[in-house]
Design a protein around this motif. Structure first.
Motif, PDB file in Angstrom:
ATOM      1  N   ASN A 110       0.843  -1.283  -0.058  1.00  0.00           N
ATOM      2  CA  ASN A 110       0.000   0.128   0.028  1.00  0.00           C
ATOM      3  C   ASN A 110       0.744   1.398  -0.047  1.00  0.00           C
ATOM      4  N   ARG A 111       2.073   1.171   0.466  1.00  0.00           N
ATOM      5  CA  ARG A 111       2.852   2.273   0.890  1.00  0.00           C
ATOM      6  C   ARG A 111       3.428   2.754  -0.706  1.00  0.00           C
ATOM      7  N   MET A 112       3.895   1.470  -1.338  1.00  0.00           N
ATOM      8  CA  MET A 112       4.202   1.583  -2.819  1.00  0.00           C
ATOM      9  C   MET A 112       3.361   2.430  -3.491  1.00  0.00           C
ATOM     10  N   LEU A 113       2.370   1.917  -3.375  1.00  0.00           N
ATOM     11  CA  LEU A 113       1.365   2.482  -4.418  1.00  0.00           C
ATOM     12  C   LEU A 113       0.852   3.724  -4.028  1.00  0.00           C
ATOM     13  N   SER A 114       0.917   4.075  -2.732  1.00  0.00           N
ATOM     14  CA  SER A 114       0.577   5.466  -2.293  1.00  0.00           C
ATOM     15  C   SER A 114       1.547   6.498  -2.578  1.00  0.00           C
ATOM     16  N   ASP A 115       2.982   6.091  -2.876  1.00  0.00           N
ATOM     17  CA  ASP A 115       4.120   6.815  -3.240  1.00  0.00           C
ATOM     18  C   ASP A 115       4.082   6.809  -4.681  1.00  0.00           C
ATOM     19  N   GLY A 116       3.456   6.223  -5.274  1.00  0.00           N
ATOM     20  CA  GLY A 116       3.471   6.223  -6.815  1.00  0.00           C
ATOM     21  C   GLY A 116       5.015   5.623  -7.351  1.00  0.00           C
ATOM     22  N   TRP A 117       5.050   5.570  -8.659  1.00  0.00           N
ATOM     23  CA  TRP A 117       6.101   5.198  -9.396  1.00  0.00           C
ATOM     24  C   TRP A 117       7.051   6.378 -10.069  1.00  0.00           C
ATOM     25  N   ASN A 118       6.075   7.431 -10.209  1.00  0.00           N
ATOM     26  CA  ASN A 118       6.947   8.521 -10.782  1.00  0.00           C
ATOM     27  C   ASN A 118       7.785   9.564  -9.914  1.00  0.00           C
ATOM     28  N   ARG A 119       9.008   9.875 -10.067  1.00  0.00           N
ATOM     29  CA  ARG A 119       9.763  10.909  -9.271  1.00  0.00           C
ATOM     30  C   ARG A 119      10.314  12.055 -10.051  1.00  0.00           C
ATOM     31  N   PRO A 120       9.956  13.110  -9.393  1.00  0.00           N
ATOM     32  CA  PRO A 120      10.321  14.348  -9.806  1.00  0.00           C
ATOM     33  C   PRO A 120      11.700  14.648 -10.275  1.00  0.00           C
ATOM     34  N   MET A 121      12.140  15.340 -11.522  1.00  0.00           N
ATOM     35  CA  MET A 121      13.441  15.445 -11.898  1.00  0.00           C
ATOM     36  C   MET A 121      14.183  16.144 -10.746  1.00  0.00           C
ATOM     37  N   LYS A 122      13.817  17.182 -10.277  1.00  0.00           N
ATOM     38  CA  LYS A 122      14.586  17.855  -8.830  1.00  0.00           C
ATOM     39  C   LYS A 122      15.069  16.993  -8.245  1.00  0.00           C
ATOM     40  N   GLY A 123      14.453  15.876  -7.727  1.00  0.00           N
ATOM     41  CA  GLY A 123      15.340  14.846  -6.855  1.00  0.00           C
ATOM     42  C   GLY A 123      16.122  14.098  -7.341  1.00  0.00           C
ATOM     43  N   PHE A 124      16.332  13.919  -8.539  1.00  0.00           N
ATOM     44  CA  PHE A 124      17.465  13.209  -9.200  1.00  0.00           C
ATOM     45  C   PHE A 124      18.621  14.359  -9.271  1.00  0.00           C
ATOM     46  N   GLU A 125      18.429  15.574  -9.448  1.00  0.00           N
ATOM     47  CA  GLU A 125      19.323  16.477  -9.589  1.00  0.00           C
ATOM     48  C   GLU A 125      20.058  16.739  -8.643  1.00  0.00           C
ATOM     49  N   THR A 126      19.236  16.918  -7.502  1.00  0.00           N
ATOM     50  CA  THR A 126      19.666  17.131  -5.984  1.00  0.00           C
ATOM     51  C   THR A 126      20.473  16.056  -5.538  1.00  0.00           C
ATOM     52  N   LEU A 127      20.139  14.754  -5.845  1.00  0.00           N
ATOM     53  CA  LEU A 127      21.028  13.637  -5.382  1.00  0.00           C
ATOM     54  C   LEU A 127      22.483  13.692  -6.161  1.00  0.00           C
TER      55      LEU A 127
END
Length: 475
Positions: free
Chosen positions: A439-456
């Protein structure tokens, strides 16, 4: 009291003299100069009298050779070159790369676009003569080998002979990038030789591989029982080679559903579990073909055909790599093989993906080997579908900004099915923890914002620079 023009002139002269005196006095005080945290540096290659100021960091090594005979892994060690050059530039240092040219699969285009090496790459046959004499007119003081397992077999003994014949004030440090701890037996003799001299550093491209090297070195040290072996003094570090690619800022998929998944790597069933993926895909599509964007299985064609007007785009599994792989005929429209792509084509294709599946076939990639898939997914801004075990091994990717976490009891294909249907019904006997994780996996979704990648990626780059500084200062 009023001042005459003559008095005002004299006062101005006295004030100017006082300011001049105080300025000169302060500048000759060591503590005052130190407060600027700068140090004059002379370019040792040009021998010019030009001074320029550098930050407090002072490298011990200024003439670096990065060499490899292995025809691959440029995407691993050339990012290190780029950061070395950036760190050394204020100090007058230089880096020369010796690697098979032309670079394989169009990587020179990436080198030029990202300026990974300021100097032209030289044929590796010129490395040994440079190490024996000079590079840029002065002796090489640090060598970085691109692939420990391969390059020590090519040059290890000759490098040791050169090191032993050099005067004490002209010895050089040695570092190498380790990819597979299980392959240490290929360079075990060279490892012992450099350990005895106390000048070796091993860089791993993931935390779990560094830990494996550390544990191995401790085991070798315990087994040797000899004071002059020095395995415990071999330094290790982690450098995660993530390129700063000029990617688009928005993900191309606006449909909100996973339709393009990718497995990247050489088509070896011992590395990736293709058979399991194929069997699971056949099973779930036969059970509910419309969920996956396909028609009912027609016996006459023997393969799944896409529904052209479906509200759900057909799911496709992309396999990027090389080698031979047999795909079941029933999946010929579901599985796409992209073989032997040049780097620019590879990055362009990866950028179009929705999700990356590691699909490891064994524990090797959790224990002794670092998968290049992880860094490539992050540098292309594509989330990885992983387990907690994966996150514990690849600590640099242990971040919700770049991964989607599934419980181990839910396979990659089953997880994608849930994301496509947005529906999960627990089965009798499912553990509450498992249900919560799904349920947590589905709630969080699969898409991730580009900003998170760039920050990491920025955070990883900062840690990488720290590793480079330690290497250049001999820490």
């Amino acid at each position: 009291m009023s001042f005459t023009p003559a008095m005002r002139t004299r006062l101005s002269i006295y004030a100017l003299a006082l300011v001049t005196f105080l300025t000169v006095f302060l500048f000759i005080q060591p503590s005052f100069l130190d407060s600027f945290s700068t140090t004059p540096v002379i370019n040792r290659f040009t021998r010019s009298n030009t001074h320029y100021y550098a930050p407090p960091f002072q490298p011990s090594y200024l003439n670096v050779a990065v060499a490899s005979m292995f025809p691959f892994h440029e995407d691993v060690y050339l990012p290190i070159v780029q950061q070395m050059e950036s760190v050394l530039d204020p100090h007058g240092g230089r880096v020369q790369v010796y690697s098979p040219i032309p670079l394989q699969y169009g990587f020179q285009e990436i080198v030029d676009a990202l300026e990974l090496s300021r100097e032209d790459i030289i044929n590796p046959e010129e490395f040994m003569p440079a190490l024996q004499s000079t590079q840029f007119g002065v002796p090489i003081d640090l060598v970085l080998l691109g692939t420990c397992e391969y390059d020590f077999r090519q040059w290890g003994k000759e490098m040791l002979a050169i090191w032993d014949t050099r005067p004490e004030d002209e010895k050089f440090e040695v570092a190498c990038v380790g990819h597979n701890v299980s392959d240490v037996h290929f360079w075990r003799e060279d490892l012992a030789g450099w350990a005895q001299r106390g000048v070796l550093r091993i860089l791993a491209i993931s935390e779990h591989v560094e830990q494996a090297y550390h544990d191995l070195l401790q085991d070798l040290g315990d087994q040797s029982r000899s004071a002059d072996v020095g395995f415990e003094y071999v330094r290790t570090g982690v450098y995660v080679p993530i390129l700063d690619l000029p990617l688009r800022k928005h993900r191309p998929n606006s449909r909100g559903v996973i339709s393009q998944a990718v497995v990247q790597g050489f088509f070896d069933p011992d590395r990736r579990d293709y058979k399991r993926l194929f069997n699971e895909l056949i099973k779930v599509i036969l059970e509910s073909p419309r969920i996956w964007g396909y028609q009912e299985y027609p016996e006459r064609t023997g393969s799944f055909d896409a529904i052209l007007d479906s509200s759900l785009p057909p799911f496709q599994l992309n396999l990027i790599g090389g080698g031979y792989l047999e795909v079941p005929p029933i999946l010929k429209n579901v599985v796409r093989i992209h073989e032997s792509l040049d780097y620019p084509e590879f990055y362009a294709l990866m950028e179009q993906m929705d999700i990356v599946l590691p699909a490891f076939a064994s524990n090797t990639y959790f224990d002794n080997v670092a998968s290049s898939t992880v860094a490539m997914a992050i540098e292309c801004n594509v989330p990885l579908l992983v387990t907690r075990r994966f996150r514990e091994s690849y600590n640099y990717a242990n971040d919700e900004r770049v991964v989607v976490t599934r419980p181990q009891g839910l396979s990659e294909i089953e997880a994608i099915k849930l994301f496509r249907t947005h529906h999960f019904s627990p089965s009798p006997g499912d553990l509450p923890q498992y249900v919560d994780d799904v349920n947590r996996m589905l709630s969080d979704g699969w898409n991730r914002p580009m900003k998170g990648f760039e920050t990491l990626k920025s955070e990883v780059s900062s840690r990488n620079e720290d590793v480079v500084r330690k290497m250049l200062s001999g820490e």
